[in-house]
Write a protein that holds these residues in place. Structure first.
Motif, mmCIF file in Angstrom:
data_model
loop_
_atom_site.group_PDB
_atom_site.id
_atom_site.type_symbol
_atom_site.label_atom_id
_atom_site.label_comp_id
_atom_site.label_asym_id
_atom_site.label_seq_id
_atom_site.Cartn_x
_atom_site.Cartn_y
_atom_site.Cartn_z
ATOM 1 N N LYS A 41 14.045 16.927 64.076
ATOM 2 C CA LYS A 41 15.214 17.259 63.244
ATOM 3 C C LYS A 41 14.777 17.981 61.972
ATOM 4 N N PHE A 42 13.675 17.526 61.393
ATOM 5 C CA PHE A 42 13.143 18.142 60.177
ATOM 6 C C PHE A 42 12.773 19.603 60.433
ATOM 7 N N ILE A 43 12.047 19.850 61.536
ATOM 8 C CA ILE A 43 11.645 21.211 61.895
ATOM 9 C C ILE A 43 12.879 22.079 62.156
ATOM 10 N N LEU A 44 13.872 21.507 62.860
ATOM 11 C CA LEU A 44 15.115 22.241 63.154
ATOM 12 C C LEU A 44 15.818 22.652 61.863
ATOM 13 N N ASN A 45 15.898 21.723 60.900
ATOM 14 C CA ASN A 45 16.548 22.029 59.612
ATOM 15 C C ASN A 45 15.801 23.108 58.843
ATOM 16 N N ILE A 46 14.478 23.058 58.884
ATOM 17 C CA ILE A 46 13.666 24.076 58.201
ATOM 18 C C ILE A 46 13.904 25.456 58.822
ATOM 19 N N ILE A 47 13.874 25.512 60.159
ATOM 20 C CA ILE A 47 14.093 26.786 60.867
ATOM 21 C C ILE A 47 15.482 27.349 60.556
ATOM 22 N N CYS A 48 16.501 26.466 60.616
ATOM 23 C CA CYS A 48 17.875 26.897 60.335
ATOM 24 C C CYS A 48 18.013 27.402 58.897
ATOM 25 N N LEU A 49 17.331 26.744 57.972
ATOM 26 C CA LEU A 49 17.381 27.158 56.565
ATOM 27 C C LEU A 49 16.775 28.552 56.386
ATOM 28 N N ILE A 50 15.628 28.778 57.004
ATOM 29 C CA ILE A 50 14.952 30.082 56.899
ATOM 30 C C ILE A 50 15.816 31.179 57.527
ATOM 31 N N VAL A 51 16.373 30.891 58.708
ATOM 32 C CA VAL A 51 17.215 31.878 59.404
ATOM 33 C C VAL A 51 18.472 32.181 58.583
ATOM 34 N N ALA A 52 19.096 31.125 58.013
ATOM 35 C CA ALA A 52 20.325 31.302 57.226
ATOM 36 C C ALA A 52 20.081 32.182 55.999
ATOM 37 N N VAL A 53 18.970 31.942 55.317
ATOM 38 C CA VAL A 53 18.636 32.741 54.128
ATOM 39 C C VAL A 53 18.385 34.194 54.510
ATOM 40 N N ALA A 54 17.561 34.397 55.530
ATOM 41 C CA ALA A 54 17.230 35.758 55.971
ATOM 42 C C ALA A 54 18.475 36.505 56.451
ATOM 43 N N LEU A 55 19.292 35.825 57.261
ATOM 44 C CA LEU A 55 20.510 36.450 57.792
ATOM 45 C C LEU A 55 21.496 36.776 56.679
ATOM 46 N N GLY A 56 21.665 35.853 55.726
ATOM 47 C CA GLY A 56 22.587 36.077 54.614
ATOM 48 C C GLY A 56 22.183 37.265 53.766
ATOM 49 N N VAL A 57 20.890 37.367 53.484
ATOM 50 C CA VAL A 57 20.374 38.478 52.671
ATOM 51 C C VAL A 57 20.564 39.809 53.393
ATOM 52 N N LEU A 58 20.205 39.853 54.674
ATOM 53 C CA LEU A 58 20.314 41.092 55.448
ATOM 54 C C LEU A 58 21.767 41.540 55.600
ATOM 55 N N LEU A 59 22.654 40.592 55.898
ATOM 56 C CA LEU A 59 24.079 40.936 56.043
ATOM 57 C C LEU A 59 24.661 41.459 54.728
ATOM 58 N N ASN A 60 24.238 40.855 53.628
ATOM 59 C CA ASN A 60 24.745 41.305 52.324
ATOM 60 C C ASN A 60 24.243 42.703 51.976
ATOM 61 N N ILE A 61 22.995 42.974 52.330
ATOM 62 C CA ILE A 61 22.421 44.286 52.025
ATOM 63 C C ILE A 61 23.079 45.382 52.870
ATOM 64 N N PHE A 62 23.189 45.141 54.174
ATOM 65 C CA PHE A 62 23.629 46.202 55.089
ATOM 66 C C PHE A 62 25.137 46.281 55.298
ATOM 67 N N LEU A 63 25.865 45.173 55.092
ATOM 68 C CA LEU A 63 27.309 45.200 55.344
ATOM 69 C C LEU A 63 28.168 45.033 54.094
ATOM 70 N N ASN A 64 27.583 44.522 53.013
ATOM 71 C CA ASN A 64 28.369 44.308 51.794
ATOM 72 C C ASN A 64 27.853 45.101 50.593
ATOM 73 N N ASP A 65 27.098 46.157 50.859
ATOM 74 C CA ASP A 65 26.597 47.043 49.795
ATOM 75 C C ASP A 65 25.774 46.293 48.750
ATOM 76 N N ASN A 66 25.126 45.200 49.176
ATOM 77 C CA ASN A 66 24.218 44.448 48.298
ATOM 78 C C ASN A 66 24.899 43.956 47.016
ATOM 79 N N VAL A 67 26.151 43.491 47.125
ATOM 80 C CA VAL A 67 26.869 42.986 45.944
ATOM 81 C C VAL A 67 26.208 41.692 45.453
ATOM 82 N N TRP A 68 26.206 41.486 44.139
ATOM 83 C CA TRP A 68 25.484 40.341 43.570
ATOM 84 C C TRP A 68 26.048 39.008 44.037
ATOM 85 N N TYR A 69 27.386 38.934 44.161
ATOM 86 C CA TYR A 69 27.980 37.651 44.520
ATOM 87 C C TYR A 69 27.767 37.306 46.006
ATOM 88 N N GLY A 70 27.305 38.281 46.776
ATOM 89 C CA GLY A 70 27.006 38.024 48.180
ATOM 90 C C GLY A 70 25.838 37.073 48.371
#
Length: 208
Positions: free
Chosen positions: A79-108
């Motif tokens: 469960k610990f490993i799963l949470n770590i993986i999900c956290l890393i994926v969520a951060v990476a995905l959120g950053v990439l989506l904000n950069i490429f789909l939301n024009d890198n807005v600060w509140y994104g």
């Protein structure tokens, strides 16, 4: 107010209501189901409002819940490993989506930061040996910061239920944090009083 905005806010309201109800449930399976329904509705409402970085966080949370629901993982280390993986994926995905789909807005970046802080607090609380009060403090402080980030984000993307529910969460977090400090202060006072009593007994025995 356009139709898309109204529908998105209704879906967001229903989702946040389900998430709040999940806090009152005792069955772990029911909690995950209610939270998953919230994540599903949130994904739709956030897509409608072009809130892509938040949609990334919800998608990862929904995936994690499905894994926990259907695989029934009991091993705490897994469960610990799963949470770590999900956290890393969520951060990476959120950053990439904000950069490429939301024009890198600060509140994104707010939901990404909020999720990172809260998830880290939960991991620290459950995976590192602490007393219950300290573990609760880690979680509540993380949740408070997370709620601030999501409340501001909800305002900017015009998903007002996100803003309102997170403001309510902030109020509950403040009450919980103050309660923890009050209990700790009271406990220290009792310990000091007991220590003083022991010193007095010891001094009386020496005088005899």
């Amino acid at each position: 107010m356009n139709t898309v905005l109204i529908i998105a806010n209704i879906l967001s309201f229903i989702g946040n209501t389900l998430f709040t109800i999940s806090a009152l449930l005792k069955s772990r399976r029911k909690i995950l189901i209610f939270q998953s329904m919230n994540h599903g509705l949130a994904i739709v409402s956030e897509y409608m409002m072009n809130a892509y970085s938040a949609m990334g966080q919800e998608s990862v949370s929904l995936t994690r819940n499905f894994i926990l629901l259907f695989l029934k993982i009991k091993n705490e280390f897994v469960k610990f490993i799963l949470n770590i993986i999900c956290l890393i994926v969520a951060v990476a995905l959120g950053v990439l989506l904000n950069i490429f789909l939301n024009d890198n807005v600060w509140y994104g970046y707010l939901p990404v930061i909020g999720n990172l802080v809260y998830s880290s607090g939960v991991i620290i609380a459950f995976m590192i040996k602490n007393n219950p009060a300290k573990s609760e403090l880690f979680i509540k402080v993380g949740l408070f910061i997370n709620s601030i980030a999501w409340a501001i984000y909800g305002y900017y993307v015009q998903l007002y239920p996100i803003m309102i529910f997170n403001i309510i969460n902030m109020a509950f977090c403040i009450i919980s944090i103050l309660r923890i400090f009050f209990i700790r202060k009271k406990r220290r006072k009792l310990i000091n009083e007991e220590s003083d009593d022991l010193k007095m007994i010891y001094n009386d025995m020496e005088e005899e």
